[in-house]
Every structure is written in C-alpha cells, then in structure tokens.
Scaffold this motif. Structure first.
Motif, PDB file in Angstrom:
ATOM      1  N   VAL A  58       0.847  -1.193   0.000  1.00  0.00           N
ATOM      2  CA  VAL A  58       0.000   0.000   0.000  1.00  0.00           C
ATOM      3  C   VAL A  58       0.885   1.247   0.000  1.00  0.00           C
ATOM      4  CG1 VAL A  58      -1.676   1.295   1.364  1.00  0.00           C
ATOM      5  CG2 VAL A  58      -1.882  -1.165   1.158  1.00  0.00           C
ATOM      6  N   ARG A  59       0.505   2.201  -0.838  1.00  0.00           N
ATOM      7  CA  ARG A  59       1.254   3.458  -0.935  1.00  0.00           C
ATOM      8  C   ARG A  59       0.391   4.622  -0.458  1.00  0.00           C
ATOM      9  NH1 ARG A  59       6.002   3.415  -3.875  1.00  0.00           N
ATOM     10  NH2 ARG A  59       6.358   1.487  -4.971  1.00  0.00           N
ATOM     11  N   ILE A  60       1.084   5.585   0.134  1.00  0.00           N
ATOM     12  CA  ILE A  60       0.464   6.854   0.515  1.00  0.00           C
ATOM     13  C   ILE A  60       1.223   7.934  -0.242  1.00  0.00           C
ATOM     14  CG2 ILE A  60      -0.045   8.458   2.385  1.00  0.00           C
ATOM     15  CD1 ILE A  60       0.142   6.009   4.270  1.00  0.00           C
ATOM     16  N   ARG A  61       0.502   8.781  -0.977  1.00  0.00           N
ATOM     17  CA  ARG A  61       1.152   9.842  -1.748  1.00  0.00           C
ATOM     18  C   ARG A  61       0.335  11.121  -1.650  1.00  0.00           C
ATOM     19  NH1 ARG A  61       1.343   6.858  -7.327  1.00  0.00           N
ATOM     20  NH2 ARG A  61      -0.513   6.035  -6.415  1.00  0.00           N
ATOM     21  N   VAL A  62       1.038  12.222  -1.687  1.00  0.00           N
ATOM     22  CA  VAL A  62       0.403  13.527  -1.837  1.00  0.00           C
ATOM     23  C   VAL A  62       0.919  14.055  -3.164  1.00  0.00           C
ATOM     24  CG1 VAL A  62       0.149  15.850  -0.914  1.00  0.00           C
ATOM     25  CG2 VAL A  62       0.305  13.905   0.644  1.00  0.00           C
ATOM     26  N   MET A  63       0.012  14.164  -4.135  1.00  0.00           N
ATOM     27  CA  MET A  63       0.433  14.584  -5.465  1.00  0.00           C
ATOM     28  C   MET A  63      -0.729  15.199  -6.236  1.00  0.00           C
ATOM     29  SD  MET A  63       0.717  10.838  -7.170  1.00  0.00           S
ATOM     30  CE  MET A  63       0.127  11.127  -8.808  1.00  0.00           C
ATOM     31  N   ALA A  64      -0.427  16.144  -7.082  1.00  0.00           N
ATOM     32  CA  ALA A  64      -1.404  16.763  -7.980  1.00  0.00           C
ATOM     33  C   ALA A  64      -2.665  17.214  -7.245  1.00  0.00           C
ATOM     34  CB  ALA A  64      -1.754  15.813  -9.122  1.00  0.00           C
ATOM     35  N   ALA A  82      -5.433  18.246   9.925  1.00  0.00           N
ATOM     36  CA  ALA A  82      -4.757  16.965  10.099  1.00  0.00           C
ATOM     37  C   ALA A  82      -4.232  16.870  11.531  1.00  0.00           C
ATOM     38  CB  ALA A  82      -3.610  16.833   9.109  1.00  0.00           C
ATOM     39  N   GLU A  83      -4.490  15.737  12.167  1.00  0.00           N
ATOM     40  CA  GLU A  83      -4.056  15.520  13.546  1.00  0.00           C
ATOM     41  C   GLU A  83      -3.094  14.343  13.597  1.00  0.00           C
ATOM     42  OE1 GLU A  83      -5.997  14.210  17.851  1.00  0.00           O
ATOM     43  OE2 GLU A  83      -7.304  14.511  16.124  1.00  0.00           O
ATOM     44  N   ALA A 113      -0.099   7.362  13.250  1.00  0.00           N
ATOM     45  CA  ALA A 113      -1.096   7.575  12.204  1.00  0.00           C
ATOM     46  C   ALA A 113      -1.397   9.063  12.075  1.00  0.00           C
ATOM     47  CB  ALA A 113      -2.374   6.809  12.530  1.00  0.00           C
ATOM     48  N   LEU A 114      -2.161   9.372  11.047  1.00  0.00           N
ATOM     49  CA  LEU A 114      -2.635  10.733  10.821  1.00  0.00           C
ATOM     50  C   LEU A 114      -4.147  10.652  10.647  1.00  0.00           C
ATOM     51  CD1 LEU A 114      -1.461  13.640  10.329  1.00  0.00           C
ATOM     52  CD2 LEU A 114      -1.826  13.193   7.921  1.00  0.00           C
ATOM     53  N   ARG A 115      -4.857  11.509  11.353  1.00  0.00           N
ATOM     54  CA  ARG A 115      -6.315  11.590  11.207  1.00  0.00           C
ATOM     55  C   ARG A 115      -6.612  12.924  10.538  1.00  0.00           C
ATOM     56  NH1 ARG A 115     -11.224  13.038  13.925  1.00  0.00           N
ATOM     57  NH2 ARG A 115     -10.051  14.311  15.383  1.00  0.00           N
ATOM     58  N   VAL A 116      -7.237  12.865   9.364  1.00  0.00           N
ATOM     59  CA  VAL A 116      -7.513  14.069   8.590  1.00  0.00           C
ATOM     60  C   VAL A 116      -9.027  14.210   8.443  1.00  0.00           C
ATOM     61  CG1 VAL A 116      -7.061  15.284   6.442  1.00  0.00           C
ATOM     62  CG2 VAL A 116      -5.410  13.627   7.273  1.00  0.00           C
ATOM     63  N   LYS A 117      -9.551  15.346   8.866  1.00  0.00           N
ATOM     64  CA  LYS A 117     -10.982  15.599   8.732  1.00  0.00           C
ATOM     65  C   LYS A 117     -11.331  15.786   7.258  1.00  0.00           C
ATOM     66  CE  LYS A 117     -11.595  17.679  13.236  1.00  0.00           C
ATOM     67  NZ  LYS A 117     -11.956  18.865  13.997  1.00  0.00           N
ATOM     68  N   LEU A 138       3.754  13.799   6.556  1.00  0.00           N
ATOM     69  CA  LEU A 138       2.535  13.729   5.755  1.00  0.00           C
ATOM     70  C   LEU A 138       1.658  14.952   6.010  1.00  0.00           C
ATOM     71  CD1 LEU A 138       0.625  12.342   3.799  1.00  0.00           C
ATOM     72  CD2 LEU A 138      -0.157  10.887   5.688  1.00  0.00           C
ATOM     73  N   ALA A 139       1.523  15.356   7.267  1.00  0.00           N
ATOM     74  CA  ALA A 139       0.734  16.554   7.594  1.00  0.00           C
ATOM     75  C   ALA A 139       1.349  17.792   6.949  1.00  0.00           C
ATOM     76  CB  ALA A 139       0.632  16.723   9.107  1.00  0.00           C
ATOM     77  N   GLU A 140       2.672  17.917   6.992  1.00  0.00           N
ATOM     78  CA  GLU A 140       3.348  19.058   6.362  1.00  0.00           C
ATOM     79  C   GLU A 140       3.128  19.062   4.853  1.00  0.00           C
ATOM     80  OE1 GLU A 140       7.484  19.096   7.447  1.00  0.00           O
ATOM     81  OE2 GLU A 140       7.008  19.114   9.587  1.00  0.00           O
ATOM     82  N   ALA A 141       3.193  17.895   4.224  1.00  0.00           N
ATOM     83  CA  ALA A 141       2.979  17.802   2.775  1.00  0.00           C
ATOM     84  C   ALA A 141       1.554  18.207   2.418  1.00  0.00           C
ATOM     85  CB  ALA A 141       3.260  16.385   2.282  1.00  0.00           C
ATOM     86  N   LEU A 142       0.577  17.779   3.216  1.00  0.00           N
ATOM     87  CA  LEU A 142      -0.817  18.173   2.964  1.00  0.00           C
ATOM     88  C   LEU A 142      -0.987  19.683   3.106  1.00  0.00           C
ATOM     89  CD1 LEU A 142      -2.756  15.303   4.741  1.00  0.00           C
ATOM     90  CD2 LEU A 142      -2.662  15.748   2.294  1.00  0.00           C
ATOM     91  N   ASN A 143      -0.384  20.250   4.133  1.00  0.00           N
ATOM     92  CA  ASN A 143      -0.470  21.704   4.327  1.00  0.00           C
ATOM     93  C   ASN A 143       0.208  22.456   3.197  1.00  0.00           C
ATOM     94  OD1 ASN A 143      -1.937  21.537   6.711  1.00  0.00           O
ATOM     95  ND2 ASN A 143      -0.094  21.465   7.975  1.00  0.00           N
ATOM     96  N   ALA A 144       1.348  21.958   2.707  1.00  0.00           N
ATOM     97  CA  ALA A 144       2.058  22.617   1.604  1.00  0.00           C
ATOM     98  C   ALA A 144       1.229  22.588   0.329  1.00  0.00           C
ATOM     99  CB  ALA A 144       3.401  21.948   1.374  1.00  0.00           C
TER     100      ALA A 144
END
Length: 150
Positions: A58-64, A82-83, A113-117, A138-144
C-alpha cells in the motif's frame, strides 16, 4: 513535484511467517513423498509471500492536489485539519473512538497515524485515518499542497 510518498511495507517477521507457512505445507505433504513435500514447501511459501507482499504494498502519496492512500484518492480541497496520532491516541482512534463511516487505511504494525478531517459536505465520511510511519511529514505535505492550491 511530489512532496510525499510512502510505502507501508510488511514487517520482517511476516516474511519469516511466510517461510513457516511453507514448512507447514511441506509437513502436510510429507506422507505423499519427496516431490509433493518440495511442492508444498515452495508453493506454500510462494502463496504466503504473495499475500504478504500484496498487504505490504500500500502506498500513501500527496500529489497533484490529492491525497492518495491505498485505493482512495481524496482532493486536498476536501480535507480539513490533520491531527498527528501517536501511542494511546493511535490505539483509541482505531478502536473505541473509531467512526464506522471513516476511511481507515489501517496497518496494526505501524504505531503512528494521521487523522484528517474530511470537509466535503457531500461526503458522509467524517475523517480519514491513515497509518503512516511519518505522520508529521505527511501533515506538512498536505499543508504545503493546500497552501499552493488555489
């Protein structure tokens, strides 16, 4: 630019368990002779290794402008706060605090883990619980990505 990518690989002990499954299959085939014994060893180990590999791929990615977690693709615009979860919080949110409507990318062998609303009013999913070895990154990438998305 791809700010974040992670693969949730299975722990080494699971690969050892794959070999033990092969040994068990070999012992089951022992009364039928040497060739079936070898077939059981190779076949049992191979099948267990394929299952372990599939679970651990399983992969987790922040892209596009999206968070891709396993089969889910969630636009960053539909995500809220994100918490970062560690220790007891992680156990609580994957057990008694868990909402049955939540998206759960759960791997019990990962302690953080990360919990994202999820803020999309059309989506009944209240949050995404994502097992990750690097929840802060992961939280920093989502914020960026959220800051760079119009």
């Amino acid at each position: 630019m791809q700010p974040y990518e992670e693969r949730l690989t299975a722990p080494r002990s699971w690969w050892f368990a794959s070999v033990l499954v092969g040994v068990a299959m070999a012992l089951i085939m022992l009364p039928f002779g040497t060739l079936p014994l070898l077939g059981g060893l190779v076949g049992g180990t191979a099948v267990a290794a394929v299952v372990t590999s599939a679970y651990g791929s399983v992969r987790i990615r922040v892209m596009a402008g999206s968070l891709v977690a396993g089969d889910a693709r969630i636009p960053v615009s539909a995500l809220g706060e994100a918490e970062v979860l560690t220790g007891e919080e992680t156990r609580a949110w994957r057990s008694y605090k868990a909402d049955p409507r939540a998206f759960m990318l759960l791997r019990a062998y990962i302690p953080t883990a990360l919990r994202v609303k999820i803020t999309d009013p059309a989506d009944p999913t209240p949050y995404a619980y994502i097992s990750t070895r690097h929840p802060e990154a992961l939280a920093e990438a989502l914020n960026a990505v959220r800051q760079n998305t119009p």
